[in-house]
Design an enzyme around this catalytic site. Structure first.
Site, PDB file in Angstrom:
ATOM      1  N   GLY A  78       0.497  -2.508   2.311  1.00 41.37           N
ATOM      2  CA  GLY A  78       0.296  -1.876   3.861  1.00 41.37           C
ATOM      3  C   GLY A  78      -1.114  -2.340   4.313  1.00 41.37           C
ATOM      4  N   ARG A 142       4.770  -7.266   0.109  1.00 41.70           N
ATOM      5  CA  ARG A 142       4.843  -6.124  -1.038  1.00 41.70           C
ATOM      6  C   ARG A 142       5.645  -7.001  -2.124  1.00 41.70           C
ATOM      7  NH1 ARG A 142       3.089  -1.362   0.164  1.00 41.70           N
ATOM      8  NH2 ARG A 142       3.377  -0.575   2.464  1.00 41.70           N
ATOM      9  N   ASP A 172      -2.256  -0.087  -5.495  1.00 38.20           N
ATOM     10  CA  ASP A 172      -2.168  -0.007  -7.238  1.00 38.20           C
ATOM     11  C   ASP A 172      -1.108  -1.068  -7.482  1.00 38.20           C
ATOM     12  OD1 ASP A 172      -0.367   1.348  -5.660  1.00 38.20           O
ATOM     13  OD2 ASP A 172       0.311   2.694  -7.083  1.00 38.20           O
ATOM     14  N   ASP A 173      -0.002  -1.206  -6.662  1.00 38.75           N
ATOM     15  CA  ASP A 173       0.924  -2.472  -7.115  1.00 38.75           C
ATOM     16  C   ASP A 173       0.206  -3.935  -6.898  1.00 38.75           C
ATOM     17  OD1 ASP A 173       2.885  -0.682  -7.679  1.00 38.75           O
ATOM     18  OD2 ASP A 173       3.819  -1.009  -5.597  1.00 38.75           O
ATOM     19  N   LYS A 199      -7.642  -1.219  -1.756  1.00 40.07           N
ATOM     20  CA  LYS A 199      -7.260  -1.047  -0.650  1.00 40.07           C
ATOM     21  C   LYS A 199      -6.102  -0.073  -0.495  1.00 40.07           C
ATOM     22  CE  LYS A 199      -3.662  -1.941   0.528  1.00 40.07           C
ATOM     23  NZ  LYS A 199      -2.071  -2.537   0.723  1.00 40.07           N
ATOM     24  N   THR A 200      -6.379   0.745   0.385  1.00 40.78           N
ATOM     25  CA  THR A 200      -5.017   1.842   0.665  1.00 40.78           C
ATOM     26  C   THR A 200      -5.536   2.987   1.584  1.00 40.78           C
ATOM     27  OG1 THR A 200      -2.992   3.084   0.086  1.00 40.78           O
ATOM     28  CG2 THR A 200      -4.832   3.010  -1.490  1.00 40.78           C
ATOM     29  N   ILE A 201      -4.768   2.893   2.720  1.00 44.04           N
ATOM     30  CA  ILE A 201      -5.180   4.254   3.450  1.00 44.04           C
ATOM     31  C   ILE A 201      -4.761   5.545   2.633  1.00 44.04           C
ATOM     32  CG2 ILE A 201      -4.801   3.037   5.610  1.00 44.04           C
ATOM     33  CD1 ILE A 201      -2.303   4.743   5.673  1.00 44.04           C
ATOM     34  N   ASP A 202      -3.692   5.391   1.763  1.00 44.35           N
ATOM     35  CA  ASP A 202      -3.406   6.705   0.977  1.00 44.35           C
ATOM     36  C   ASP A 202      -4.155   7.134   0.166  1.00 44.35           C
ATOM     37  OD1 ASP A 202      -0.947   5.651   2.179  1.00 44.35           O
ATOM     38  OD2 ASP A 202       0.189   5.530   0.215  1.00 44.35           O
ATOM     39  N   TYR A 240       3.336  26.203  21.703  1.00 44.86           N
ATOM     40  CA  TYR A 240       4.242  25.486  20.792  1.00 44.86           C
ATOM     41  C   TYR A 240       3.616  25.429  19.359  1.00 44.86           C
ATOM     42  CZ  TYR A 240       6.034  22.851  24.781  1.00 44.86           C
ATOM     43  OH  TYR A 240       6.265  22.553  25.888  1.00 44.86           O
ATOM     44  N   GLY A 248       1.281   8.818   3.668  1.00 43.02           N
ATOM     45  CA  GLY A 248       0.757   8.820   2.293  1.00 43.02           C
ATOM     46  C   GLY A 248       1.971   8.948   1.495  1.00 43.02           C
ATOM     47  N   ARG A 249       2.360   7.884   0.959  1.00 41.59           N
ATOM     48  CA  ARG A 249       3.731   7.605   0.396  1.00 41.59           C
ATOM     49  C   ARG A 249       3.904   8.660  -0.822  1.00 41.59           C
ATOM     50  NH1 ARG A 249       7.409   8.219  -1.796  1.00 41.59           N
ATOM     51  NH2 ARG A 249       8.608   6.734  -2.586  1.00 41.59           N
ATOM     52  N   ARG A 400      -3.138   2.704  10.543  1.00 43.46           N
ATOM     53  CA  ARG A 400      -3.103   1.607   9.406  1.00 43.46           C
ATOM     54  C   ARG A 400      -4.161   0.214   9.949  1.00 43.46           C
ATOM     55  NH1 ARG A 400       2.257   0.765   6.044  1.00 43.46           N
ATOM     56  NH2 ARG A 400       2.443  -0.628   7.708  1.00 43.46           N
TER      57      ARG A 400
HETATM   58  P1  FBP Z   1      -0.175   0.591   0.374  1.00 44.34           P
HETATM   59  O1  FBP Z   1       0.134   1.593  -0.572  1.00 44.34           O
HETATM   60  O2  FBP Z   1       0.220  -0.593   0.271  1.00 44.34           O
HETATM   61  O3  FBP Z   1      -1.481   0.384   0.905  1.00 44.34           O
HETATM   62  O4  FBP Z   1       0.607   1.071   1.654  1.00 44.34           O
HETATM   63  C1  FBP Z   1       0.536   2.785   1.941  1.00 44.34           C
HETATM   64  C2  FBP Z   1       1.544   2.910   3.155  1.00 44.34           C
HETATM   65  O5  FBP Z   1       0.645   2.840   4.389  1.00 44.34           O
HETATM   66  C3  FBP Z   1       1.913   4.554   2.899  1.00 44.34           C
HETATM   67  O6  FBP Z   1       1.130   5.412   3.392  1.00 44.34           O
HETATM   68  C4  FBP Z   1       3.438   4.379   3.545  1.00 44.34           C
HETATM   69  O7  FBP Z   1       4.344   5.258   2.886  1.00 44.34           O
HETATM   70  C5  FBP Z   1       3.882   2.986   3.423  1.00 44.34           C
HETATM   71  O8  FBP Z   1       2.810   2.107   3.176  1.00 44.34           O
HETATM   72  C6  FBP Z   1       4.602   2.599   4.667  1.00 44.34           C
HETATM   73  O9  FBP Z   1       5.093   1.162   3.977  1.00 44.34           O
HETATM   74  P2  FBP Z   1       6.068   0.069   5.208  1.00 44.34           P
HETATM   75  O10 FBP Z   1       4.840  -0.801   5.545  1.00 44.34           O
HETATM   76  O11 FBP Z   1       6.692  -0.836   4.102  1.00 44.34           O
HETATM   77  O12 FBP Z   1       6.592   0.939   6.254  1.00 44.34           O
END
Ligand code: FBP
Length: 528
Positions: A78, A142, A172-173, A199-202, A240, A248-249, A400
């Site tokens: 991502g 990916r 990680d992957d 790298k990862t925003i998560d 509201y 954050g997967r 992102r």
């Molecule tokens: P990475 O772990 O590759 O950095 O991606 C994280 C992420 O942004 C998650 O937060 C989100 O669930 C996922 O990618 C969404 O992926 P896609 O781009 O396939 O919709």
């Protein structure tokens, strides 16, 4: 035509830690042998060439000459703000080591390495991406590199290009890919050294050695700005209840950081839900109680944060999703579910039932990250609360590819130098890192850590695979404790905090600071 801010950022100089002002003269300090996170013997058997390598630190030295280097780079997974600056840093570092060095970019993610799609990167091209968000210079993907054919194809392409190094910028992957490639290349007489960049925003690629992956800072700032604005709107309109789901997967780091930044009324943390075994009913009852209590206090509004990964931390939802995945249940055939699975399924609103059935990935699995958990919760709460007006939000892609914050811009530039330093030193199967990130940039230092040190074996599709461990939110950590200590007060009192937009120019405490998570972890006194 570019915006004025884009033009300004394209021309903004990139800073370096003091240590990197004399990059080409740096020497190395080699640490002790290392171990993997778990499954030590099995990991050693799978990584005979790269297992147990020592950590590498860099120190002032007297190196004078370097050979020219040919290096490839790939963006993977991502998008995360700052990726382009890693490439710029890598290019700059390679040129400082030797003016005749060359950098090649593989396009479309790891598939580009397997298929041999690349182009040479020049300063002229790269300058158009300085401080810019996104991964559009090379694109991303990916693809998992794991089969013999893929590894062999990658080897063929790096050998054809005579690469001394390959830098994999990913999570990680992707860094697991890097570890596999490093081992394969070394074991098959290929000279290309493979180095990863975190790298990862998560925020879930972190540990004692990786203080924070790049992109997390910027993405959280973007979301926190929007949450702060929404809280102000809630306070003004007073009608509201905003449910905000944050990307954050799996791990809830983004939600935790945004909660610290904005002080909403309720924050759900997936890891806490799992640890306490909270069911969907327990979560609904808790939220409904807060909403009723606020209404009694004349506050028919509120802000609730929840993580994208929440759904999989709720025990009965996890069971249902597992059943749907393994049974590959489709259409409206719910009879194949267990009694518990069926009961959970029937308690869900139709829109969520449809998502569970029809929104599947190419492997037939439920697309968990697409499930609108915020709508599910408000649907269930509405059964308990009258005069309740929910508004739903999902913040993910908005953050992102944002222009990197000063922190991420500088951090990424330094990460590029770390990767170059490791390749120049002949190290393969490493991750380039930058340490002391909560301190001023001048004090940051680059280092290298062996990838196998971050790995263990985990089950994937029924088979044990070597992977880099994802780091979930630790319920004993300072950031979570801070939330715990304040959340009761934030439930009823409105202590909303508005961090505002990312600042690029101005005093350092406005422009250069990083996340509260990192500050609380490393130096709580910085948070006052
Ligand atoms: P990475 O772990 O590759 O950095 O991606 C994280 C992420 O942004 C998650 O937060 C989100 O669930 C996922 O990618 C969404 O992926 P896609 O781009 O396939 O919709």
């Amino acid at each position: 035509m570019r915006s004025p801010l884009e033009n300004f950022r394209l021309q903004s100089p990139l800073h370096l830690p003091d240590q990197l002002h004399h990059f080409a003269t740096l020497g190395e300090r080699v640490g002790e042998k290392t171990e993997s996170q778990g499954d030590k013997e099995a990991m050693q058997a799978r990584f005979p060439k790269t297992y147990g390598q020592p950590c590498i630190e860099f120190e002032p030295g007297k190196r004078e000459s370097h050979a020219s280097l040919r290096v490839g780079v790939v963006l993977s997974g991502g998008q995360a703000p700052g990726g382009h600056n890693v490439i710029l840093g890598l290019f700059q570092a390679l040129k400082e080591l030797h003016g005749e060095s060359h950098l090649y970019g593989f396009e479309g993610g790891p598939a580009g390495v397997v298929e041999g799609n690349f182009s040479e990167l020049t300063l002229e091209v790269l300058e158009g991406y300085r401080n810019m968000g996104g991964f559009d210079l090379l694109g991303s993907g990916r693809t998992k590199i794991e089969t013999q054919e893929q590894l062999e194809a990658a080897k063929k392409h790096v050998e054809a290009l005579e690469l001394d190094g390959l830098v994999v910028i990913g999570g990680d992957d992707s860094n697991t890919n890097a570890a596999l490639l490093a081992e394969y290349f070394l074991g098959h007489g290929c000279k290309t050294k493979v180095v990863g960049v975190p790298k990862t925003i998560d925020g879930d690629l972190k540990n004692t050695y990786v203080e924070q992956p790049f992109g997390f800072d910027t993405a959280c700032r973007v979301y926190a700005e929007m949450i702060g604005n929404i809280a102000r709107d809630a306070l003004s309109a007073k009608k509201y209840t905003h449910f905000i789901r944050l990307m954050g997967r799996s791990a809830s780091h983004i939600t935790l950081e945004c909660a610290l930044q904005t002080q909403p009324n309720v924050t759900l943390i997936g890891e806490e839900v799992a640890a306490k075994g909270w069911t969907l009913t327990a979560i609904t009852d808790y939220l409904a109680a807060v909403i009723r209590k606020r209404a009694e206090a004349g506050k028919k509004y509120g802000v609730i944060l929840l993580p994208e990964g929440l759904i999989e931390f709720i025990p009965e939802m996890r069971l249902l999703i597992t059943e749907l995945n393994s049974l590959k249940v489709s259409g409206n055939n719910i009879e194949a579910l267990s009694r518990e699975g069926k009961a959970t399924f029937e308690s869900l609103p139709e829109s969520i039932q449809r998502q569970l059935f029809y929104d599947r990935d190419p492997h037939g699995n439920v697309q968990v990250s697409h499930i609108a958990t915020e709508q599910l919760l408000s649907h269930l709460i509405a059964k308990q609360c009258s005069d309740f007006h929910p508004v739903h939000h999902f913040f993910g892609y908005e953050g992102r590819s944002a222009m990197p914050s000063n922190f991420d811009a500088t951090y990424c530039y330094a990460l590029g130098f770390a990767a170059a330093g490791l390749i120049d030193g002949g190290h393969s199967g490493y991750m380039g890192v930058v340490r002391h990130l909560a301190e001023a940039v001048e004090k940051w230092e680059i280092a290298g850590i062996p990838l196998t040190m971050l790995m263990n074996l985990e089950e994937r599709k029924g088979r044990l695979k070597p992977v880099i461990q994802k780091t979930l939110v630790d319920l004993e950590c300072e950031p979570f404790r801070y939330l715990e200590a304040h959340r009761k007060e934030w439930e009823i009192e409105d202590h909303y905090r508005s961090p505002g937009p990312i600042q690029f120019v101005g005093p350092p405490h406005l422009c250069d600071a990083t996340t509260l998570t990192l500050k609380l972890e490393q130096s709580p006194s910085l948070c006052t």
